[in-house]
Design an enzyme around this catalytic site. Structure first.
Site, PDB file in Angstrom:
ATOM      1  N   SER A 140      -9.949  -0.999   7.349  1.00  0.00           N
ATOM      2  CA  SER A 140      -9.279  -0.814   6.050  1.00  0.00           C
ATOM      3  C   SER A 140      -8.600  -2.036   5.454  1.00  0.00           C
ATOM      4  CB  SER A 140      -8.276   0.332   6.132  1.00  0.00           C
ATOM      5  OG  SER A 140      -8.949   1.559   6.103  1.00  0.00           O
TER       6      SER A 140
ATOM      7  N   SER B 276      -9.571   1.435   3.338  1.00  0.00           N
ATOM      8  CA  SER B 276      -8.788   2.266   2.452  1.00  0.00           C
ATOM      9  C   SER B 276      -7.731   1.483   1.669  1.00  0.00           C
ATOM     10  CB  SER B 276      -8.084   3.363   3.261  1.00  0.00           C
ATOM     11  OG  SER B 276      -7.130   2.796   4.152  1.00  0.00           O
TER      12      SER B 276
ATOM     13  N   LYS C  67       0.860  -1.192   0.000  1.00  0.00           N
ATOM     14  CA  LYS C  67       0.000   0.000   0.000  1.00  0.00           C
ATOM     15  C   LYS C  67       0.896   1.243   0.000  1.00  0.00           C
ATOM     16  CE  LYS C  67      -3.887   1.782   2.850  1.00  0.00           C
ATOM     17  NZ  LYS C  67      -4.719   1.464   4.038  1.00  0.00           N
TER      18      LYS C  67
END
Ligand SMILES: *[C@@H]1O[C@H](CO)[C@@H](O)[C@H](O)[C@H]1NC(C)=O
Ligand SMILES: *[C@@H]1O[C@H](CO)[C@@H](O)[C@H](O)[C@H]1NC(C)=O
Ligand SMILES: *[C@@H]1O[C@H](CO)[C@@H](O)[C@H](O)[C@H]1NC(C)=O
Ligand SMILES: *[C@@H]1O[C@H](CO)[C@@H](O)[C@H](O)[C@H]1NC(C)=O
Ligand SMILES: *[C@@H]1O[C@H](CO)[C@@H](O)[C@H](O)[C@H]1NC(C)=O
Ligand SMILES: CC(=O)N[C@H]1CO[C@H](CO)[C@@H](O)[C@@H]1O
Length: 589
Positions: free
Chosen positions: A254, A230, A148
């Site tokens: 997330s 996210s 990420k």
């Protein structure tokens, strides 16, 4: 994370090079294999796809090595092929790069990947050589991993670390993130960075999977479907094999939620099991880094590598040692004789405009029956104690204060930042000054503004923190486990992360099912544009919750359920979202 509004509603939850053969040993079997492969490639080239099967049959005097399907291939299957010399890590990197190229900006334009690692091929070459000379370091040797974009990687490698924001473009981080150091030591290849909800959605009310730098991530199971967030890009990249495994971060939902929406397995570890050093923060009280992969097995293998103490994140120094080998938890019988407390609810308030779709509970009820059939005792729980903080502002009070201190510390840690942004106040101004980049349409920055308006911890903060930790940990999760003498708590993987987030406790999520074909593709309540949810074929997940450092048990339970159901394999992405490049295409070129 899915930031909550000050009203305490859960309503913001969802707005949420080529000749590889030349680098191989000149070993007669390998040469024969290479000749066989060359023959096949010529056949393929001349006869095209329609003749492919008969072509391979003609060469059957020399067995064609089995090449894994990269849509599903996991760590151990790829290791077997790497060890056998059927392909190299260089081949893997090339194949994944091509797969990303096919779907990221072109075709369905999923925007799952924000940046590719320009050093990945050279890393792969070095690791291929090391494998031949000395053997492999372990299961992650030569395995391409996607991170990420909130996890720091040294700039000399060629990638940015930005949490999706232009304010961090070209910034120079002091070091790799703690988890990245562990991955590199284990021999993993950093393939690239995945897109995310900008600032892990701490920025404010923005769409799931939107970042200024990465664009808008959409799901691979239905065009323009919501990915949750996210860790949106990690979820999508794992779901269609754009990397072998991915990492995500969770503050509140997330990892679990995008794992649910993308038909993958995700582990949200206990806060303090995996290092957050070098990870762009939201709140140290809740942030955690975990694997997002196609199988529980892969998640267990990755967690074993990234877990463990890191002097640069003192929360990790409190974990029990030694770090378990989580792959030893992979037992198909792990649910036999266990007690599982069912929570047939979400942590949305009744007045929240977002509620879990009723169909999720139909599928959940089937899962409960399956778990019972695997030898577990089912207990109906409620966890009503959590309602006391569900409607409070406690989480947002603590988060705002922590964000300001910790994001400012992150900016201060940078060796350089060309944008000139040095703290949240600068960041807010940068976004306002660059609206064409950073404030398109409805993407706001209310989270940053709320953080800037705080002045460090005061009694309100400490009281909120103490209250929510007490209620979420001992008052809710531990209370249910104690009351029912349960080994785990089972919930759908949507709207159910709140208690675990506040407590800092682990969640393991696995595929549960898919919305049926007759589902009407819809925008979110109150919206007429943006991503679609639900929609036909969109996945849903199942989450196992537990107390601190119960990952080993939870992984066992999730594995037993996954192996009994194999839900992931029951449905594939929509046609255009399935990359066609396979290892054979890069080996033979
Ligand atoms: C960061 O992104 C910019 C623009 O895409 C690129 O030129 C640069 O090479 C990237 N890497 C680093 C370390 O800045
Ligand atoms: C980590 O260090 C900080 C600052 O030195 C301290 O306030 C905090 O209590 C420590 N946390 C843990 C879990 O040891
Ligand atoms: C859980 O408890 C709350 C508050 O006591 C109650 O309103 C709700 O109906 C209960 N839910 C279930 C599924 O028992
Ligand atoms: C603590 O700070 C917050 C803003 O960060 C403020 O809203 C609150 O009133 C303060 N509490 C006290 C007791 O001063
Ligand atoms: C939609 O499909 C599901 C599953 O196949 C079925 O149970 C349901 O009755 C269908 N609904 C409608 C409105 O046709
Ligand atoms: C690797 C990659 O495809 N990166 C793209 C991410 O999205 C932005 C915005 O569309 C592109 O500019 C990048 O090239």
């Amino acid at each position: 994370m899915e930031r909550r509004t000050d009203k305490g509603n859960r309503d913001t939850y969802l707005f949420l090079e080529n000749s590889v053969t030349s680098t191989r040993p000149k070993h007669s079997r390998r040469v024969l294999t290479a000749i066989a492969l060359l023959f096949i490639s010529t056949c393929l080239y001349l006869l095209r796809d329609a003749y492919r099967s008969s072509c391979i049959r003609q060469s059957s005097t020399k067995p064609v090595p089995h090449l894994p399907d990269l849509y599903e291939a996991g760590i151990l299957e790829l290791q077997a092929g790497l060890d056998a010399g059927h392909f190299t890590s260089v081949d893997l990197v090339k194949a994944y790069f091509n797969r990303i190229e096919e779907v990221n900006l072109k075709g369905p334009a999923l925007h799952a990947v924000i940046e590719l690692n320009p050093s990945a091929l050279s890393q792969a070459k070095t690791l291929d050589l090391e494998r031949r000379m000395k053997g492999k370091r372990g299961p992650l040797h030569g395995i391409p991993v996607m991170l990420k974009d909130n996890m720091a990687t040294i700039a000399s490698e060629g990638m940015n670390t930005t949490a999706g924001s232009y304010s961090l473009l070209g910034s120079i981080v002091p070091a790799d993130a703690g988890v990245v150091k562990k991955l590199r030591q284990a021999g993993a290849i950093i393939l690239g960075k995945s897109n995310l909800s900008e600032w892990a959605r701490a920025r404010g009310i923005i769409q799931n999977g939107w970042s200024a730098r990465g664009g808008f991530t959409t799901g691979a199971y239905y065009p323009n479907s919501d990915t949750c967030g996210s860790s949106s890009g990690s979820g999508v990249a794992a779901s269609i094999g754009l990397a072998t495994v991915t990492l995500g971060t969770e503050t509140d939902g997330s990892i679990s939620c995008p794992s649910s929406f993308n038909n993958i397995a995700g582990i949200k570890p206990t806060v303090g099991l995996t290092s957050r050093a070098g990870v762009i923060p939201v709140t140290l009280h809740q942030d955690t880094v975990g694997p997002m992969t196609r199988t529980v097995e892969d998640a267990a293998l990755v967690l074993t590598v990234i877990a463990g103490p890191d002097v640069n994140d003192n929360y990790t120094l409190a974990q029990p040692l030694p770090v378990p080998d989580y792959s030893l938890a992979l037992d198909k019988d792990a649910l036999r004789g266990k007690r599982v407390a069912i929570l047939r609810r979400t942590f949305f308030t009744e007045t929240s405009p977002i509620q879990a779709h009723p169909y999720i509970f139909e599928v959940f009820d089937e899962a409960v029956k399956t778990i019972e059939s695997l030898g577990a005792t089912i207990l109906q729980a409620n966890m009503s104690a959590i309602d006391e903080i569900l409607t409070s502002r406690d989480e947002s009070i603590v988060m705002a204060v922590d964000m300001k201190m910790q994001i400012n510390d992150y900016f201060a840690s940078l060796l350089e930042n060309p944008s000139g942004v040095r703290n949240i106040a600068d960041l807010i101004k940068f976004n306002e000054d660059n609206p064409e980049l950073e404030i398109p349409e409805e993407q706001d920055q209310s989270g940053l503004i709320a953080a800037e308006a705080t002045y460090g911890p005061n009694s309100t903060y400490y009281e909120a923190l103490r209250r929510y930790k007490d209620i979420a940990a001992d008052g809710s999760i531990n209370a249910v486990l104690r009351e029912f003498q349960a080994d785990a708590i089972l919930m759908p993987g949507f709207g159910t992360t709140f208690a675990s987030a506040l407590a800092g406790y682990p969640i393991v999520t696995v595929p549960l099912g898919f919305f049926p074909d007759n589902t009407t593709a819809s925008h979110w309540p109150g919206k007429t544009s943006g991503s679609l949810y639900p929609a036909p074929g969109v996945p849903m997940g199942l989450s196992f919750l537990g107390t601190s450092f119960s990952e080993f048990e939870l992984i066992g339970f999730a594995y037993a359920y996954e192996q009994a159901t194999k839900t992931r394999l029951k449905r594939r992405a929509f046609k255009d979202a399935i990359p066609v490049t396979q290892l054979i295409d890069v080996i033979l070129r």
